[in-house]
Write a protein that holds these residues in place. Structure first.
Motif, PDB file in Angstrom:
ATOM      1  N   TYR A  40      34.728  62.509  29.967  1.00 11.32           N
ATOM      2  CA  TYR A  40      34.502  61.460  31.081  1.00 11.32           C
ATOM      3  C   TYR A  40      35.143  62.234  32.427  1.00 11.32           C
ATOM      4  CZ  TYR A  40      39.530  60.544  30.721  1.00 11.32           C
ATOM      5  OH  TYR A  40      40.814  60.513  30.658  1.00 11.32           O
ATOM      6  N   GLN A  41      34.507  61.743  33.616  1.00 12.52           N
ATOM      7  CA  GLN A  41      35.119  62.341  34.864  1.00 12.52           C
ATOM      8  C   GLN A  41      35.462  60.758  35.690  1.00 12.52           C
ATOM      9  OE1 GLN A  41      31.935  64.895  35.715  1.00 12.52           O
ATOM     10  NE2 GLN A  41      30.432  63.328  36.853  1.00 12.52           N
ATOM     11  N   LEU A  42      36.575  61.091  36.351  1.00  6.99           N
ATOM     12  CA  LEU A  42      37.075  59.902  37.435  1.00  6.99           C
ATOM     13  C   LEU A  42      36.719  60.461  38.797  1.00  6.99           C
ATOM     14  CD1 LEU A  42      40.505  59.301  35.936  1.00  6.99           C
ATOM     15  CD2 LEU A  42      38.415  58.047  35.203  1.00  6.99           C
ATOM     16  N   PRO A  43      36.752  59.280  39.706  1.00  2.00           N
ATOM     17  CA  PRO A  43      36.493  59.775  41.113  1.00  2.00           C
ATOM     18  C   PRO A  43      37.378  60.770  41.618  1.00  2.00           C
ATOM     19  CG  PRO A  43      36.495  57.207  40.761  1.00  2.00           C
ATOM     20  CD  PRO A  43      36.975  58.054  39.488  1.00  2.00           C
ATOM     21  N   GLU A  44      36.850  61.641  42.688  1.00  2.00           N
ATOM     22  CA  GLU A  44      37.634  62.744  43.192  1.00  2.00           C
ATOM     23  C   GLU A  44      37.909  62.066  44.713  1.00  2.00           C
ATOM     24  OE1 GLU A  44      36.863  66.719  43.201  1.00  2.00           O
ATOM     25  OE2 GLU A  44      38.110  66.866  41.249  1.00  2.00           O
ATOM     26  N   GLY A  45      38.739  62.552  45.465  1.00  2.00           N
ATOM     27  CA  GLY A  45      38.794  62.460  46.637  1.00  2.00           C
ATOM     28  C   GLY A  45      39.682  61.197  47.020  1.00  2.00           C
ATOM     29  N   GLY A  46      39.996  61.025  48.406  1.00  2.80           N
ATOM     30  CA  GLY A  46      40.854  59.886  48.837  1.00  2.80           C
ATOM     31  C   GLY A  46      42.227  60.150  48.244  1.00  2.80           C
ATOM     32  N   SER A  47      42.704  59.024  47.879  1.00  2.00           N
ATOM     33  CA  SER A  47      44.203  58.874  47.132  1.00  2.00           C
ATOM     34  C   SER A  47      44.184  59.710  45.709  1.00  2.00           C
ATOM     35  CB  SER A  47      44.565  57.688  47.014  1.00  2.00           C
ATOM     36  OG  SER A  47      44.103  56.872  45.806  1.00  2.00           O
ATOM     37  N   LYS A  48      43.168  59.788  44.870  1.00  2.00           N
ATOM     38  CA  LYS A  48      43.001  60.263  43.475  1.00  2.00           C
ATOM     39  C   LYS A  48      44.067  59.245  42.683  1.00  2.00           C
ATOM     40  CE  LYS A  48      42.082  65.031  44.698  1.00  2.00           C
ATOM     41  NZ  LYS A  48      42.338  66.433  44.556  1.00  2.00           N
ATOM     42  N   ARG A  49      44.460  58.315  43.207  1.00  2.00           N
ATOM     43  CA  ARG A  49      45.125  57.199  42.308  1.00  2.00           C
ATOM     44  C   ARG A  49      44.472  56.401  41.441  1.00  2.00           C
ATOM     45  NH1 ARG A  49      48.786  58.125  46.817  1.00  2.00           N
ATOM     46  NH2 ARG A  49      47.682  56.247  47.743  1.00  2.00           N
ATOM     47  N   ILE A  50      44.913  56.247  40.224  1.00  2.00           N
ATOM     48  CA  ILE A  50      44.263  55.258  39.315  1.00  2.00           C
ATOM     49  C   ILE A  50      45.279  54.112  39.294  1.00  2.00           C
ATOM     50  CG2 ILE A  50      43.593  54.915  37.080  1.00  2.00           C
ATOM     51  CD1 ILE A  50      43.213  57.923  36.531  1.00  2.00           C
ATOM     52  N   ALA A  51      44.774  52.887  39.269  1.00  2.00           N
ATOM     53  CA  ALA A  51      45.430  51.529  39.315  1.00  2.00           C
ATOM     54  C   ALA A  51      44.723  50.660  38.065  1.00  2.00           C
ATOM     55  CB  ALA A  51      45.494  50.532  40.552  1.00  2.00           C
ATOM     56  N   ILE A  77      40.195  54.582  41.931  1.00  2.00           N
ATOM     57  CA  ILE A  77      39.536  53.825  40.980  1.00  2.00           C
ATOM     58  C   ILE A  77      40.467  52.506  40.250  1.00  2.00           C
ATOM     59  CG2 ILE A  77      39.890  55.036  38.800  1.00  2.00           C
ATOM     60  CD1 ILE A  77      37.100  54.113  38.035  1.00  2.00           C
ATOM     61  N   LEU A  78      40.032  51.459  40.120  1.00  2.00           N
ATOM     62  CA  LEU A  78      40.624  50.221  39.764  1.00  2.00           C
ATOM     63  C   LEU A  78      40.077  49.743  38.467  1.00  2.00           C
ATOM     64  CD1 LEU A  78      42.783  48.011  40.138  1.00  2.00           C
ATOM     65  CD2 LEU A  78      41.081  46.735  41.402  1.00  2.00           C
ATOM     66  N   PHE A  79      40.849  49.786  37.315  1.00  2.00           N
ATOM     67  CA  PHE A  79      40.637  49.442  35.867  1.00  2.00           C
ATOM     68  C   PHE A  79      41.108  48.054  35.642  1.00  2.00           C
ATOM     69  CE2 PHE A  79      40.089  54.017  35.101  1.00  2.00           C
ATOM     70  CZ  PHE A  79      39.003  54.139  35.033  1.00  2.00           C
ATOM     71  N   LEU A  80      40.521  47.013  35.205  1.00  2.00           N
ATOM     72  CA  LEU A  80      40.758  45.616  34.937  1.00  2.00           C
ATOM     73  C   LEU A  80      40.409  45.321  33.514  1.00  2.00           C
ATOM     74  CD1 LEU A  80      39.275  45.277  38.125  1.00  2.00           C
ATOM     75  CD2 LEU A  80      41.103  43.860  38.239  1.00  2.00           C
ATOM     76  N   ASP A  81      41.523  44.941  32.776  1.00  2.00           N
ATOM     77  CA  ASP A  81      41.302  44.480  31.357  1.00  2.00           C
ATOM     78  C   ASP A  81      41.494  42.996  31.360  1.00  2.00           C
ATOM     79  OD1 ASP A  81      41.039  44.705  28.774  1.00  2.00           O
ATOM     80  OD2 ASP A  81      42.732  45.427  28.104  1.00  2.00           O
ATOM     81  N   GLU A  82      40.402  42.239  31.213  1.00  2.00           N
ATOM     82  CA  GLU A  82      40.635  40.716  31.161  1.00  2.00           C
ATOM     83  C   GLU A  82      41.659  40.284  31.916  1.00  2.00           C
ATOM     84  OE1 GLU A  82      38.624  38.838  27.843  1.00  2.00           O
ATOM     85  OE2 GLU A  82      38.711  40.900  26.681  1.00  2.00           O
ATOM     86  N   PRO A  83      41.846  40.404  33.043  1.00  2.00           N
ATOM     87  CA  PRO A  83      43.171  40.139  33.837  1.00  2.00           C
ATOM     88  C   PRO A  83      43.292  38.393  33.906  1.00  2.00           C
ATOM     89  CG  PRO A  83      41.493  40.638  35.406  1.00  2.00           C
ATOM     90  CD  PRO A  83      41.157  40.936  34.002  1.00  2.00           C
ATOM     91  N   PHE A  84      42.373  37.639  33.716  1.00  2.00           N
ATOM     92  CA  PHE A  84      42.274  36.272  33.881  1.00  2.00           C
ATOM     93  C   PHE A  84      42.397  35.428  32.320  1.00  2.00           C
ATOM     94  CE2 PHE A  84      39.774  37.909  37.570  1.00  2.00           C
ATOM     95  CZ  PHE A  84      40.831  37.996  38.386  1.00  2.00           C
ATOM     96  N   ALA A  85      42.412  36.397  31.424  1.00  2.00           N
ATOM     97  CA  ALA A  85      42.563  35.772  29.959  1.00  2.00           C
ATOM     98  C   ALA A  85      43.627  34.771  29.986  1.00  2.00           C
ATOM     99  CB  ALA A  85      42.412  36.778  28.923  1.00  2.00           C
ATOM    100  N   SER A  86      43.619  33.686  29.263  1.00  2.00           N
ATOM    101  CA  SER A  86      44.562  32.792  28.665  1.00  2.00           C
ATOM    102  C   SER A  86      45.123  31.758  29.808  1.00  2.00           C
ATOM    103  CB  SER A  86      45.864  33.409  28.132  1.00  2.00           C
ATOM    104  OG  SER A  86      46.522  34.019  29.166  1.00  2.00           O
ATOM    105  N   LEU A  87      44.285  31.956  31.008  1.00  2.00           N
ATOM    106  CA  LEU A  87      44.434  31.141  32.087  1.00  2.00           C
ATOM    107  C   LEU A  87      43.555  29.911  32.097  1.00  2.00           C
ATOM    108  CD1 LEU A  87      44.995  33.486  35.262  1.00  2.00           C
ATOM    109  CD2 LEU A  87      46.851  32.383  34.216  1.00  2.00           C
ATOM    110  N   ASP A  88      43.925  28.626  32.631  1.00  2.00           N
ATOM    111  CA  ASP A  88      43.234  27.386  32.563  1.00  2.00           C
ATOM    112  C   ASP A  88      42.031  27.849  33.690  1.00  2.00           C
ATOM    113  OD1 ASP A  88      43.585  26.008  35.214  1.00  2.00           O
ATOM    114  OD2 ASP A  88      45.373  26.648  34.557  1.00  2.00           O
ATOM    115  N   GLU A  89      41.021  27.309  33.199  1.00  2.00           N
ATOM    116  CA  GLU A  89      39.391  27.635  34.254  1.00  2.00           C
ATOM    117  C   GLU A  89      39.653  27.623  35.447  1.00  2.00           C
ATOM    118  OE1 GLU A  89      36.132  29.375  35.296  1.00  2.00           O
ATOM    119  OE2 GLU A  89      37.217  29.268  33.284  1.00  2.00           O
ATOM    120  N   ARG A  90      40.561  26.536  35.998  1.00  2.00           N
ATOM    121  CA  ARG A  90      40.688  26.475  37.419  1.00  2.00           C
ATOM    122  C   ARG A  90      41.465  27.411  38.127  1.00  2.00           C
ATOM    123  NH1 ARG A  90      43.694  20.857  40.033  1.00  2.00           N
ATOM    124  NH2 ARG A  90      43.274  21.675  42.502  1.00  2.00           N
TER     125      ARG A  90
END
Length: 246
Positions: free
Chosen positions: A71-82, A153-166
């Motif tokens: 795999y290859q990640l974005p280059e340039g800018g901050s090069k940071r991964i969150a 680049i930002l990765f999100l792993d189901e960040p809203f799981a287990s919350l009520d729908e509202r």
């Protein structure tokens, strides 16, 4: 295997990922998984529970190197991964603001984050500790920590799981507000079709395990028009194309 060289903003070519179960059985989690996420695009990985979405994210975060492919990640800018996970993972002995600033490089620890606290409704919570926050507020703090770093680049792993729908819906819309203010290439894992249709530019649709790409669904509709009737139409269009999926 280490990330390959640089060309596409995010390019994934995983030939195979296997693991052994507690009973000693070899399980193939991913096979022939290939897709790209374009620069500045918000993409969702959508597939049934247990198909290998989180496994894919762990590989891209460098947390799992036992696979064949590249795999290859974005280059340039901050090069940071969150990354934003299902659990906020905040340090309990640090305040909200301290948790967020600790994610920054030392030279940026004093940067102005007022805009971020304002957008996410955390301005009055800066001096609180994680134990004083609801789960919804703790997840806002986790989002703030990720965006504060201005990642490549930002990765999100189901960040809203287990919350009520509202609460989940409010956080989805806050996520889109802060992302629109500082767009970054993003890949989010979800098994919630309506969530993916609300947030994503494109949806990468995965098969049951071993996961491979069934197809790409371009949402197309501007986000400010993605209210209930339009989402219902998008759901219908999605199921016409992917009738046996989520």
């Amino acid at each position: 295997m280490q990330p390959a060289g640089a060309a596409a903003p995010l390019k994934v070519d995983i030939d195979e990922k296997t693991f052994r179960s507690a009973e000693g059985v070899t399980i193939v989690a991913l096979r022939g998984l290939s897709f790209e996420v374009r620069q500045g695009e918000f993409a969702c990985l959508l597939g049934p529970s247990g198909c290998g979405k989180t496994t894919t994210l762990r590989i891209l975060l460098g947390l799992d190197r036992q696979f064949s492919g590249s795999y290859q990640l974005p280059e340039g800018g901050s090069k940071r991964i969150a990354a934003v996970f299902q659990e906020p993972v905040l340090l309990p002995w640090r305040t909200v603001e301290q948790n967020i600033r600790l994610a920054l490089p030392p030279r940026l620890r004093d940067k102005d984050l007022d805009w971020l606290f304002d957008i996410l409704g955390l301005s009055a919570m800066r001096s609180l500790y994680p134990s004083e926050l609801s789960l919804g507020l703790a997840r806002r703090a986790a989002l703030a920590r990720a965006f504060a770093t201005e990642p490549a680049i930002l990765f999100l792993d189901e960040p809203f799981a287990s919350l009520d729908e509202r609460t989940a819906d409010k956080l989805r819309r806050l996520l889109m507000t802060v992302w629109a203010a500082r767009p970054t290439t993003a890949l989010m894992v979800t098994h919630n079709l309506r969530e993916a249709l609300l947030l994503a530019d494109r949806i990468v649709v995965l098969s049951p395990r071993p996961a491979h790409v069934l197809g790409i669904f371009d949402v197309g509709l501007p986000r400010h028009l993605r209210e209930a009737p339009s989402l219902d139409h998008l759901v219908s269009e999605f199921h016409k194309r992917f009738s046996d999926t989520v």
